[in-house]
Each structure stands twice: as C-alpha cells, then as structure tokens.
Design an enzyme around this catalytic site. Structure first.
Site, PDB file in Angstrom:
ATOM      1  N   ILE A 127       0.893  -9.435  -1.309  1.00  0.00           N
ATOM      2  CA  ILE A 127       0.213 -10.718  -1.144  1.00  0.00           C
ATOM      3  C   ILE A 127      -1.276 -10.415  -1.014  1.00  0.00           C
ATOM      4  CG2 ILE A 127       2.143 -12.020  -0.180  1.00  0.00           C
ATOM      5  CD1 ILE A 127       0.993 -11.508   2.613  1.00  0.00           C
ATOM      6  N   SER A 128      -2.101 -11.377  -1.364  1.00  0.00           N
ATOM      7  CA  SER A 128      -3.550 -11.161  -1.327  1.00  0.00           C
ATOM      8  C   SER A 128      -4.084 -11.152   0.096  1.00  0.00           C
ATOM      9  CB  SER A 128      -4.260 -12.239  -2.137  1.00  0.00           C
ATOM     10  OG  SER A 128      -3.835 -12.187  -3.475  1.00  0.00           O
ATOM     11  N   THR A 129      -3.624 -12.095   0.904  1.00  0.00           N
ATOM     12  CA  THR A 129      -4.067 -12.171   2.299  1.00  0.00           C
ATOM     13  C   THR A 129      -2.886 -12.564   3.160  1.00  0.00           C
ATOM     14  OG1 THR A 129      -4.613 -14.522   2.297  1.00  0.00           O
ATOM     15  CG2 THR A 129      -6.340 -13.013   1.563  1.00  0.00           C
TER      16      THR A 129
ATOM     17  N   GLN B 107      -0.139 -16.787   3.595  1.00  0.00           N
ATOM     18  CA  GLN B 107       0.812 -16.255   2.625  1.00  0.00           C
ATOM     19  C   GLN B 107       1.889 -15.473   3.365  1.00  0.00           C
ATOM     20  OE1 GLN B 107      -1.294 -13.966  -0.306  1.00  0.00           O
ATOM     21  NE2 GLN B 107      -2.123 -15.770  -1.293  1.00  0.00           N
TER      22      GLN B 107
END
Length: 184
Positions: free
Chosen positions: A10-12, A16
């Site tokens: 996940i990006s952050t 998320q």
C-alpha cells in the site's frame, strides 16, 4: 512445486488497509506474505520486496495481486520479473492472470504493457496532485512545508564572522541551505 511467497503493498497507512490484499494472497496459496508501505513509483525502500526476492528458490513463486502492487514503471516491473526468473522462480500475478517464467514472450509483453499503464497512471496522479496544490495555494490553504531553518539565526552567525561551513555545522544543516538563507 516450491513455496508461494506473496507480496502486498500500500502507498500509505493513512486510510489504506493491507489486510484485504494479505487475505487474498493467502487464499491464493501464499505461505508467507511480505508487506510494504511504500510508494510504488520507485523500488528504493521496499525492504519486504527485497526480502521476498532474497528468499526465492528454484521452483518457488512470487505472487502479487496486481502489477501495480509490484511497480508503477515498466523498467521496475521487468527488473523484478527478471530477478525472480534469475532465482529459478516464477512471477505470478492474479489480476490479470500473468505467469512469467522468462520463456513466454506473451507474458513479457503483458508485463511491459501493464508497466506502461502504471507509468501513465503515475503521471496522471502527479498531475492531479499538482493541480490540487495549485488550487489550494490560490485559496491560501496550502502554504508548503513549514520552514525548519531560521534565516535570522543564520545571518546572526554570519555577522559574528562565521563562514558557511561553520554555520552549517553549528546549526546542523547543509551548507547549501546556509547559502540559500544568506541570499534572501
């Protein structure tokens, strides 16, 4: 057949959740799931991906749910795929169904295509972000990152006769930052 190592990203962790990716990978046969919280536009800082790649052995599989979970760049995606194959393992992506073992040109074409799509997506994300920042600046909402260096303190040390190197050491900042503050 060897073991299946899952990879989720996940990006952050701000809103998320990696749990759904992890559960799906386990459902698809992953015995271990490596999880990174990192931007997909670069490979730097993806310790869990590196760990998964190091653990791969011949006849193992590295499993990801989507190509963009591995990388949002054609070169990076193909680099990962080739590193997997160099270990004698297979890269498997669930959606779309891609199995890359280095022998099938169609799989490499699909990886290239989805890497390109990821690059285009990355471009549009950055463009939307820039537009959002510009709109926020016009409204006076976005002021940028707060200053961490006090220009008055830099000038005061210069007035005491200290040079840029001494000022940077005293304030624990870069010399370029000292020059930038003195130019203002």
């Amino acid at each position: 057949m060897g073991k299946v190592l899952g990879y989720a990203r996940i990006s952050t962790d701000n809103g998320q959740d990696i749990a759904s990716q992890k559960a799906k990978l386990e459902e698809l046969g992953a015995v271990v799931v490596f999880c990174d919280i990192a931007n997909g536009s670069k490979l730097d800082g993806r310790e869990q991906l590196e760990a998964a790649l190091r653990l791969l052995e011949p006849s193992d599989q590295l499993l990801a749910l989507h190509p963009d979970r591995l990388a949002r760049d054609t070169g990076d995606l193909l680099t990962i795929a080739k590193r997997v194959v160099e270990k004698g393992a297979v890269l498997r992506i669930d959606d779309p169904k891609i199995v890359f073992d280095g022998t099938d040109m169609a799989s490499e074409v699909l990886l290239t295509l989805f890497g390109l799509i990821g690059s285009v997506e990355k471009h549009f994300i950055r463009a939307r972000q820039r537009r959002g920042i510009e709109a926020a600046k016009l409204k006076g909402v976005y002021k940028g990152r707060p200053a961490t260096i006090d220009p008055a303190q830099v000038r005061a040390l210069r007035d005491e006769g200290l040079g840029a190197t001494a000022i940077s050491r005293r304030l624990n900042i870069g010399r370029a930052s000292v020059y930038r503050m003195l130019a203002v």
